[in-house]
Design an enzyme around this catalytic site. Sequence first.
Site, PDB file in Angstrom:
ATOM      1  N   ILE A  19       0.811  -1.216   0.000  1.00 19.09           N
ATOM      2  CA  ILE A  19       0.000   0.000   0.000  1.00 19.09           C
ATOM      3  C   ILE A  19       0.851   1.276   0.000  1.00 19.09           C
ATOM      4  O   ILE A  19       0.404   2.313  -0.473  1.00 19.09           O
ATOM      5  CB  ILE A  19      -1.013  -0.009   1.179  1.00 19.09           C
ATOM      6  N   ASN A  32      -2.427   2.847  15.692  1.00 20.93           N
ATOM      7  CA  ASN A  32      -2.908   2.613  17.061  1.00 20.93           C
ATOM      8  C   ASN A  32      -3.208   3.982  17.665  1.00 20.93           C
ATOM      9  O   ASN A  32      -2.869   5.011  17.092  1.00 20.93           O
ATOM     10  CB  ASN A  32      -1.902   1.812  17.895  1.00 20.93           C
ATOM     11  N   VAL A  41       1.608  -2.505   8.851  1.00 19.80           N
ATOM     12  CA  VAL A  41       1.475  -1.514   7.788  1.00 19.80           C
ATOM     13  C   VAL A  41       1.776  -0.102   8.333  1.00 19.80           C
ATOM     14  O   VAL A  41       2.291   0.751   7.600  1.00 19.80           O
ATOM     15  CB  VAL A  41       0.080  -1.622   7.134  1.00 19.80           C
ATOM     16  N   ASP A  42       1.512   0.117   9.599  1.00 20.65           N
ATOM     17  CA  ASP A  42       1.805   1.406  10.252  1.00 20.65           C
ATOM     18  C   ASP A  42       3.300   1.716  10.156  1.00 20.65           C
ATOM     19  O   ASP A  42       3.707   2.807   9.728  1.00 20.65           O
ATOM     20  CB  ASP A  42       1.347   1.303  11.716  1.00 20.65           C
ATOM     21  N   GLY A 133      -4.178  -7.940  11.169  1.00 17.56           N
ATOM     22  CA  GLY A 133      -2.813  -8.398  11.440  1.00 17.56           C
ATOM     23  C   GLY A 133      -2.620  -8.533  12.939  1.00 17.56           C
ATOM     24  O   GLY A 133      -3.195  -9.409  13.594  1.00 17.56           O
ATOM     25  N   TYR A 135      -3.793  -6.912  15.372  1.00 15.72           N
ATOM     26  CA  TYR A 135      -5.013  -6.790  16.176  1.00 15.72           C
ATOM     27  C   TYR A 135      -5.935  -8.008  16.091  1.00 15.72           C
ATOM     28  O   TYR A 135      -6.965  -8.066  16.775  1.00 15.72           O
ATOM     29  CB  TYR A 135      -5.771  -5.509  15.838  1.00 15.72           C
TER      30      TYR A 135
HETATM   31  N1  AR6 Z   1       0.697  -3.022   2.352  1.00 17.21           N
HETATM   32  C1  AR6 Z   1      -0.528  -3.583   2.465  1.00 17.21           C
HETATM   33  N2  AR6 Z   1      -0.895  -4.331   3.515  1.00 17.21           N
HETATM   34  C2  AR6 Z   1       0.016  -4.519   4.502  1.00 17.21           C
HETATM   35  C3  AR6 Z   1       1.317  -3.972   4.477  1.00 17.21           C
HETATM   36  C4  AR6 Z   1       1.651  -3.190   3.336  1.00 17.21           C
HETATM   37  N3  AR6 Z   1       2.846  -2.604   3.216  1.00 17.21           N
HETATM   38  N4  AR6 Z   1       1.961  -4.357   5.615  1.00 17.21           N
HETATM   39  C5  AR6 Z   1       1.091  -5.122   6.312  1.00 17.21           C
HETATM   40  N5  AR6 Z   1      -0.063  -5.237   5.646  1.00 17.21           N
HETATM   41  P1  AR6 Z   1      -1.420  -4.745  10.770  1.00 17.21           P
HETATM   42  P2  AR6 Z   1      -3.652  -4.126  12.614  1.00 17.21           P
HETATM   43  C6  AR6 Z   1      -1.321  -5.931   6.025  1.00 17.21           C
HETATM   44  O1  AR6 Z   1      -0.824  -5.662  11.766  1.00 17.21           O
HETATM   45  O2  AR6 Z   1      -4.026  -5.569  12.690  1.00 17.21           O
HETATM   46  C7  AR6 Z   1       0.676  -1.750  14.340  1.00 17.21           C
HETATM   47  O3  AR6 Z   1       1.729  -2.002  15.236  1.00 17.21           O
HETATM   48  C8  AR6 Z   1      -1.241  -7.125   6.928  1.00 17.21           C
HETATM   49  O4  AR6 Z   1      -0.899  -8.278   6.175  1.00 17.21           O
HETATM   50  O5  AR6 Z   1      -0.509  -3.781  10.072  1.00 17.21           O
HETATM   51  O6  AR6 Z   1      -4.748  -3.107  12.411  1.00 17.21           O
HETATM   52  C9  AR6 Z   1      -0.144  -0.521  14.715  1.00 17.21           C
HETATM   53  O7  AR6 Z   1       0.675   0.483  15.263  1.00 17.21           O
HETATM   54  C10 AR6 Z   1      -2.663  -7.190   7.462  1.00 17.21           C
HETATM   55  O8  AR6 Z   1      -3.506  -7.833   6.498  1.00 17.21           O
HETATM   56  O9  AR6 Z   1      -2.578  -3.807  11.450  1.00 17.21           O
HETATM   57  C11 AR6 Z   1      -1.099  -1.066  15.720  1.00 17.21           C
HETATM   58  O10 AR6 Z   1      -0.513  -1.158  17.006  1.00 17.21           O
HETATM   59  C12 AR6 Z   1      -3.100  -5.719   7.495  1.00 17.21           C
HETATM   60  O11 AR6 Z   1      -2.099  -5.005   6.748  1.00 17.21           O
HETATM   61  C13 AR6 Z   1      -1.390  -2.460  15.215  1.00 17.21           C
HETATM   62  O12 AR6 Z   1      -0.249  -2.821  14.419  1.00 17.21           O
HETATM   63  C14 AR6 Z   1      -3.212  -5.108   8.863  1.00 17.21           C
HETATM   64  O13 AR6 Z   1      -2.200  -5.632   9.717  1.00 17.21           O
HETATM   65  C15 AR6 Z   1      -2.592  -2.473  14.298  1.00 17.21           C
HETATM   66  O14 AR6 Z   1      -2.871  -3.804  13.947  1.00 17.21           O
END
Ligand code: AR6
Length: 184
Positions: A19, A32, A41-42, A133, A135
């Site tokens: 993304i 968060n 992704v953050d 992810g 969460y």
């Molecule tokens: N592009 C697209 N999707 C992605 C990318 C990317 N570059 N990287 C990861 N994903 P997550 P959450 C997907 O864990 O569950 C952080 O520490 C990943 O495969 O990023 O909302 C924040 O600071 C998954 O499908 O977010 C919060 O503390 C999706 O993005 C916490 O994680 C979301 O995974 C939020 O957790």
Amino acid sequence: MGELKKFVKGHVVVKVGNITREDVDAIVNAANSTLMGGGGVDGAIHRAGGAEILKECKEIRRTRYPQGLPTGEAVITTAGKMAARYVIHTVGPVFGGGGKEKADQLAACYRNSLALAGKKGLKTVAFPAISTGIYGYPLDQAAQVCSKAIQDFLASEVTVQEVCMVFFSQREADLFLKNHSFKD
Ligand code: AR6
């Protein structure tokens, strides 16, 4: 890796990719409540966009959300060095035991992010699969919630023209495509 499928008369695009590389008006960050960055992704968004994003997040915390951004709400900053113009930061629910409250909060993330984009006059918005992810929200359940929230929003708003769902892997995209609730 690219576009897989379109829904809602072509206004929703499902794709596989990173993304941080999307050339859209706004990409959405699964943040968060601290807005200070994190993993997943953050972390990728803050790394790709550079220090300007954190600077604006700190200002938002100081002026509007000293206690942190509540779950389901959304705020907007620059996208820094990325191709996108803006980052919309939203806080998804931690799944825990699940339940209706968590589903409502997840729907609110999509609705409030899109409303903010519309208010800013933005036409193209890309989402990751918020909460699925770190969460722990099961993607099959999240797919139903977010596709309904996006379709409901698009039925009532005309500014946003294209909503991309960007999955990091083909496996995640396939699971979404098996479980979404788009009606056309
Ligand atoms: N592009 C697209 N999707 C992605 C990318 C990317 N570059 N990287 C990861 N994903 P997550 P959450 C997907 O864990 O569950 C952080 O520490 C990943 O495969 O990023 O909302 C924040 O600071 C998954 O499908 O977010 C919060 O503390 C999706 O993005 C916490 O994680 C979301 O995974 C939020 O957790």
